[in-house]
Every structure is written in C-alpha cells, then in structure tokens.
Motif scaffolding. Structure first.
Motif, PDB file in Angstrom:
ATOM      1  N   PHE A 340      -2.640  -8.912  -5.947  1.00 37.16           N
ATOM      2  CA  PHE A 340      -2.142  -7.678  -6.550  1.00 37.16           C
ATOM      3  C   PHE A 340      -3.250  -7.104  -7.432  1.00 37.16           C
ATOM      4  O   PHE A 340      -3.839  -7.817  -8.262  1.00 37.16           O
ATOM      5  CB  PHE A 340      -0.887  -7.945  -7.388  1.00 37.16           C
ATOM      6  CG  PHE A 340       0.253  -8.503  -6.579  1.00 37.16           C
ATOM      7  CD1 PHE A 340       1.151  -7.664  -5.936  1.00 37.16           C
ATOM      8  CD2 PHE A 340       0.411  -9.880  -6.444  1.00 37.16           C
ATOM      9  CE1 PHE A 340       2.191  -8.185  -5.196  1.00 37.16           C
ATOM     10  CE2 PHE A 340       1.454 -10.410  -5.699  1.00 37.16           C
ATOM     11  CZ  PHE A 340       2.355  -9.556  -5.070  1.00 37.16           C
ATOM     12  N   ILE A 341      -3.535  -5.831  -7.249  1.00 37.30           N
ATOM     13  CA  ILE A 341      -4.661  -5.197  -7.940  1.00 37.30           C
ATOM     14  C   ILE A 341      -4.182  -3.895  -8.580  1.00 37.30           C
ATOM     15  O   ILE A 341      -3.444  -3.119  -7.968  1.00 37.30           O
ATOM     16  CB  ILE A 341      -5.827  -4.901  -6.975  1.00 37.30           C
ATOM     17  CG1 ILE A 341      -6.414  -6.193  -6.427  1.00 37.30           C
ATOM     18  CG2 ILE A 341      -6.916  -4.083  -7.673  1.00 37.30           C
ATOM     19  CD1 ILE A 341      -7.519  -5.959  -5.416  1.00 37.30           C
ATOM     20  N   TRP A 390      -8.219  -4.685 -12.084  1.00 37.66           N
ATOM     21  CA  TRP A 390      -7.619  -5.869 -12.670  1.00 37.66           C
ATOM     22  C   TRP A 390      -6.802  -6.572 -11.583  1.00 37.66           C
ATOM     23  O   TRP A 390      -5.939  -5.953 -10.956  1.00 37.66           O
ATOM     24  CB  TRP A 390      -6.700  -5.515 -13.832  1.00 37.66           C
ATOM     25  CG  TRP A 390      -7.400  -4.961 -15.032  1.00 37.66           C
ATOM     26  CD1 TRP A 390      -7.846  -5.638 -16.125  1.00 37.66           C
ATOM     27  CD2 TRP A 390      -7.703  -3.578 -15.269  1.00 37.66           C
ATOM     28  NE1 TRP A 390      -8.414  -4.784 -17.031  1.00 37.66           N
ATOM     29  CE2 TRP A 390      -8.348  -3.494 -16.528  1.00 37.66           C
ATOM     30  CE3 TRP A 390      -7.513  -2.399 -14.542  1.00 37.66           C
ATOM     31  CZ2 TRP A 390      -8.786  -2.303 -17.073  1.00 37.66           C
ATOM     32  CZ3 TRP A 390      -7.950  -1.217 -15.066  1.00 37.66           C
ATOM     33  CH2 TRP A 390      -8.582  -1.165 -16.326  1.00 37.66           C
ATOM     34  N   GLU A 391      -7.077  -7.832 -11.368  1.00 37.99           N
ATOM     35  CA  GLU A 391      -6.268  -8.594 -10.424  1.00 37.99           C
ATOM     36  C   GLU A 391      -5.128  -9.271 -11.178  1.00 37.99           C
ATOM     37  O   GLU A 391      -5.011  -9.182 -12.408  1.00 37.99           O
ATOM     38  CB  GLU A 391      -7.137  -9.615  -9.702  1.00 37.99           C
ATOM     39  CG  GLU A 391      -8.163  -8.972  -8.782  1.00 37.99           C
ATOM     40  CD  GLU A 391      -8.765  -9.949  -7.812  1.00 37.99           C
ATOM     41  OE1 GLU A 391      -8.034 -10.852  -7.362  1.00 37.99           O
ATOM     42  OE2 GLU A 391      -9.961  -9.816  -7.511  1.00 37.99           O
ATOM     43  N   SER A 392      -4.276  -9.951 -10.429  1.00 37.34           N
ATOM     44  CA  SER A 392      -3.077 -10.554 -11.015  1.00 37.34           C
ATOM     45  C   SER A 392      -3.417 -11.596 -12.066  1.00 37.34           C
ATOM     46  O   SER A 392      -2.605 -11.888 -12.941  1.00 37.34           O
ATOM     47  CB  SER A 392      -2.210 -11.169  -9.917  1.00 37.34           C
ATOM     48  OG  SER A 392      -2.974 -12.019  -9.089  1.00 37.34           O
ATOM     49  N   ASP A 393      -4.614 -12.195 -12.003  1.00 42.08           N
ATOM     50  CA  ASP A 393      -4.995 -13.188 -13.007  1.00 42.08           C
ATOM     51  C   ASP A 393      -5.552 -12.551 -14.271  1.00 42.08           C
ATOM     52  O   ASP A 393      -5.958 -13.256 -15.210  1.00 42.08           O
ATOM     53  CB  ASP A 393      -6.022 -14.158 -12.424  1.00 42.08           C
ATOM     54  CG  ASP A 393      -7.270 -13.442 -11.898  1.00 42.08           C
ATOM     55  OD1 ASP A 393      -7.377 -12.203 -12.087  1.00 42.08           O
ATOM     56  OD2 ASP A 393      -8.129 -14.115 -11.294  1.00 42.08           O
ATOM     57  N   GLY A 394      -5.613 -11.194 -14.326  1.00 41.49           N
ATOM     58  CA  GLY A 394      -6.060 -10.487 -15.521  1.00 41.49           C
ATOM     59  C   GLY A 394      -7.547 -10.284 -15.622  1.00 41.49           C
ATOM     60  O   GLY A 394      -8.027  -9.662 -16.565  1.00 41.49           O
TER      61      GLY A 394
END
Length: 575
Positions: A340-341, A390-394
């Motif tokens: 997720f981006i 920003w990816e799902s890991d922040g």
C-alpha cells in the motif's frame, strides 16, 4: 395555527412553479418539410415586450414554459415571411402546425424570391455561410461550430464525428495555437468549411479540417475588449483585447489574451494483471491543476487588390502551471505480500512559444490562383517535480526531477491552381518542413535519466484534377511524401533512422441537386506517432509504474471510404 401558517407560506412559494404551462408546436415550410432553427418569440400582449423565446429543433419542434395569460407568438426565419399568432395560456398547449412562406418582393413587375441555405455539401465536405444566417447569432466559435452537421463538443474539445480532433486553417494558413481561435470574433467570420475528405491538398496525417474565412473590416480604427469570470469550485478568468487599424490597402492588427484558472481532476483505475501471480491494482488519483497563460498576436498585411494580399504575422505565448496530486495505491497479489502506497506529487511547468508567419495569396481572375506560406516556430517547455512516497511500513522516499524540451520548425507551402472552365481545374502543391528537437529528463538520486534528439525532414508533392458537369462532380489526386526521421538516444547512443516513400491517392464523386446533395470519397492517409512518445526517456509515476517512449514506433496507413448525404435538413455520414 402554526401548521396553517406554514401551509399558506408553502402555497405562495409553490404556486408560481405550478402556474407554468408547457407550450409546444411544429413548424413546416411551403413544401410541408419540417423547418429547424426558426426563431419563436413569445411577446406580452399588453406591451409587446419579450417574455421568452425558443428555436425549433431538427424535427421542426419548439417548446417552452409560460405562466397563464395572453401572448403574441412571432415566428421568424431569414428569407421567410414573419408570422404572428395570438394565444391564451391557461393549460398545457400543443399549438397548430405553423407553415412558413418564402418572402417575396415585387420590383417594377418583377417578382424576386430570396432564400439562402446556410449549408452546402460538396465532394470534400460541408460549407456554412455565416453572415445573415442563424450562425451569425452565436456568441462563441464553439457554439457556431456545433451547429454544423458532423461536429460535436466532447468535454472541452471540438470533435468531428468519426475523425477526432480537426486541424484548423484561417484564410488558408494553418493554426498552431488554440488562442488564435479564442480571439476570433463571430462577426469577423465569412464562412466555415468542414472538410471530411481531406484528399491530397492537406498533410496526410490530417483526417479532418475546419477552414475559416474572415471578412475584411472597413477603414478606420477598431478596438474590442471583453472578459469572462466563471465561478465554480474555483474562480476562472479570461480577458481578451483585439485591435485593428485599416487604411486604404494596409491592415494592422494586434490581440492579447489572458487566461487563468484552477480545476480538480479525479481518476480511479482498477487493473488486474495475470501471470504466474495475479496482481490486483487499485489507484485513486486526486489532482488540483492551476494554469495561467498570456498570448499575443500582431501583424500587418497589404492588399494589392481585393483578391491579392501579402502579410506578416507574429504569435507568441507564455504559460505556466502547477499540478498537485495525491495518489492512494494498493497492489494485492493472490499470493505473497500486499503493498500500500501513498504518493504526493508536485509539478510546476513553463512553456514559451514564438511563431512567425509570412503569407501571400492571389487570384488573377484568368483562372490562376496561388497561395504561399512560410513559417518558423520555436517552442520551449520546462518542468520541475517532486515525488514523495510512503509505504505501509511508514518509510518515506523522495525524488526530484527536471525535464526540458526544445523544438524548432521551419515550413513552407505552395498551392497553385488553374481553372480552365469547360475542361476542369488542375491543382499543384508542394510542402516542406524541417523539425528538430531535444527531449531531456534528469532524476535526482534515480537511474531514469535520458536525452533524446529528433530530426525530421519532409518533402511533399501533390497533383489533383476536378471536373464538374451539371450536377455531377469528379475529383482525383495523388500525393507523394518523402520523410526521413533520425532519432538518437544520447546516453546509450542508440539510433533509429526511418525513411518513408508514401504514394497517397484520393478519388471523389458527388451529385448535387436543389434538395439532395451526396458524395462518395476514397483516400489513403498516414498515421504517425508524435515526437513526444518517440524517445527513450522514462517518466516515473510510482515504484510500480513508469512511462517510457519507444524509438522504434513506425507509421501506419489508413484507407478511408466515406459517403455523405444531405437531404434538405437531414444529414447522413457513413464511413
């Protein structure tokens, strides 16, 4: 008591709406054929003031809404007698059919009947005369064009049905900037011609052409300033200034156009890619686009005679804009880890163009006609952008890029025709163009940098013959194009050189009577990819998506067969 009060107030508010009655009717001519574009005015019977109006459609039907009362209806159409009818409105009404009669004038015992058709069909397309027709009453050029059969508006663009976006010509000179059309006033236009059978006289890529002929204004100074404000989600502004000074054989003219606006653009994309893994992509894009532009035109022309003119014209444009977009992207496989981006993109761009045009036209009245044009065009585009992800890991990723493109075009065109009279008309033409440009993109902290150079030289010759016998017209022509295109990817030194020898025939047949006009045409055209996609540069969108050009794209040939029919007010086109 409170309910009674609200009921009374509601009745007062609703009563004017319910008092409106639908009024409709049909209009025909003396041959019992339906008449479109007839003006129908509803006048107050007490003082003859205008209450409302309507225009009959393609089926001769008109309609409007009126409050109860007594009215006078006025039916008017150029070349026809104006009719008046009295009506009393107290319910929905379907009025009796109205028959319009041609206007007639007696002059010393000679009866003259005047009737002017706004449209005429020939082998190449449709010609629309503007002065003294319904077209002259339109407020904008787009409104005028949409009244011509075969033309429609889709979004903000004018399209020719079945042929896409047209190429515009004003007095035989190709238009290179939309602003020149925006500055054109309706009362300056003499005629508009929609060419759907472009034949050999035009560039082979041009599938539809709109030719506009303007009128020469009388002597003296003319100046016009207009503005437009539009309030939607955002305020849009447009201001125009046109000026001209005509003295004897000299014409001087200038114009300025300022445009500023902002709009939102939303796009949702759902895509599934099937391989060893099935990827499901969802991309939700929200954009805010701002544009501001300044366009300016100036020139001078000298008329040797009403049929002979030489002129010099300059067109310039400066525009800048900014696009801010927010993307929410999900990539979900049928097996493995989903991604997720969230993506923020901020792009600013600037564009500058300068166009110089020299032209000469002459009609010697002995059968010979000539048009000659020379053009130089330079355009520069610059853009800067920043992309943050920003990816799902922040984890945040940031990227900056810079892009520029520079283009130069030299072009010349000569058209020569000779009308023999009984033996028909012979036409000859030559086109030349030389285009050079460089498209460069540089990414900071990325590997997608690229620089591509394009050079193209085109030489074209055409010969055509037209013959008319009574109501029958025949036409045939052949166009030859020699094109050499050299493309070079500067960083990798990859080259792609292409040479084309195209022979493009065109034949046409038309048969016209007073009420029936029809034509059948066949032609061959080329479809070539634009320079913007013939490069090796990569444009980054997100970690899953980027757009890359292709040096090896080649042209395609298209064969067109087209039949058109114009019967009174019925227009049919089969392609």
């Amino acid at each position: 008591m409170k309910k009674l009060f609200l009921y009374v107030i509601g009745s007062l508010i609703i009563q004017p709406v319910y008092s409106q009655h639908l009024i409709k009717g049909t209009i025909i001519d003396s041959e019992n054929t339906v008449m479109p574009m007839v003006n129908v005015a509803f006048l107050n019977q007490a003082d003859s003031t205008l209450v409302t109006g309507a225009v009959s459609d393609s089926c001769g039907v008109y309609s409007t809404s009126l409050a109860g009362g007594n009215y006078i209806i006025r039916y008017s159409y150029l070349g026809y007698e104006t009719l008046f009818r009295s009506i009393q409105v107290n319910a929905h009404l379907t009025l009796p059919v109205v028959k319009m009669e041609l206007a007639q004038t007696e002059l010393e015992g000679v009866e003259v009947t005047a009737y002017r058709k706004p449209f005429k069909l020939d082998r190449e397309g449709i010609t629309a005369d503007v002065p003294n027709t319904i077209l002259a009453r339109q407020t904008t050029l787009d409104d005028l064009l949409c009244k011509i059969p075969g033309i429609q508006k889709r979004g903000e663009d004018i399209e020719v049905i079945g042929r896409g976006l047209p190429t515009y010509y004003i007095n035989g000179r190709e238009v290179t900037d939309q602003t020149e059309l925006d500055n054109l006033a309706i009362d300056q236009i003499q005629s508009v011609r929609l060419v759907t059978n472009t034949g050999v006289r035009y560039h082979s890529e041009q599938r539809a052409v709109i030719e506009i002929k303007t009128k020469r204004l009388g002597e003296g100074l003319a100046f016009n300033v207009s503005g437009n404000l539009l309030q939607g989600n955002y305020l849009s502004q447009n201001y125009k200034m046109n000026g001209s000074y005509n003295y004897k054989n000299w014409d001087f003219f200038l114009s300025y156009n300022y445009d500023r606006g902002k709009k939102d653009s939303n796009l949702d994309v759902y895509q599934q890619t099937q391989s060893d893994t099935i990827w499901n992509l969802t991309d939700l894009t929200r954009k805010q686009i701002f544009n501001e532009s300044h366009a300016y035109t100036g020139g001078v022309s000298y008329h040797f005679s009403p049929e002979s003119e030489i002129g010099l014209k300059y067109e310039g444009k400066y525009s800048e804009g900014n696009t801010f977009s927010k993307d929410t992207l999900s990539m979900i496989p049928d097996k493995g880890t989903s991604t997720f981006i969230r993506n923020l993109s901020d792009v600013s761009d600037k564009s500058v163009s300068n166009h110089l045009n020299l032209y000469y036209t002459n009609d010697w009245k002995n059968g010979w006609k000539m048009n000659a044009f020379g053009d130089y065009l330079h355009k520069t585009d610059r853009s800067r952008g920043n992309i943050r992800e920003w990816e799902s890991d922040g984890v945040e990723t940031s990227m900056d890029y810079y892009r520029k493109a520079d283009w130069d075009l030299f072009a010349a065109k000569l058209n020569l025709s000779y009308e023999t009279g009984k033996a028909g008309t012979f036409s000859f033409g030559y086109d030349f163009s030389h285009t050079t440009g460089t498209d460069y993109i540089e990414y900071v902290r990325a590997l997608n940098n690229g620089s591509t150079s394009n050079t193209e030289m085109k030489n074209s010759l055409y010969l055509s013959y037209d013959y008319t016998w009574n109501q029958l017209s025949l036409g045939a022509g052949l166009r030859y194009e020699h094109i050499r295109s050299d493309l070079k990817e500067n960083s990798s030194h990859k080259n792609q050189n292409q040479t084309y020898h195209n022979f493009l025939p065109s034949v046409s047949l038309s048969y016209n009577t007073e009420s029936l006009q029809q034509s059948l045409t066949y032609s061959v055209h080329t479809e070539r990819p634009p320079f913007g996609v013939m490069n090796d540069n990569a444009v980054y969108t997100d970690r899953f998506t980027y757009q890359k050009g292709n040096l090896y794209l080649k042209q395609a040939l298209t064969h067109d067969l087209n039949y058109m029919l114009f019967y009174k007010y019925l227009f049919v086109s089969l392609r």
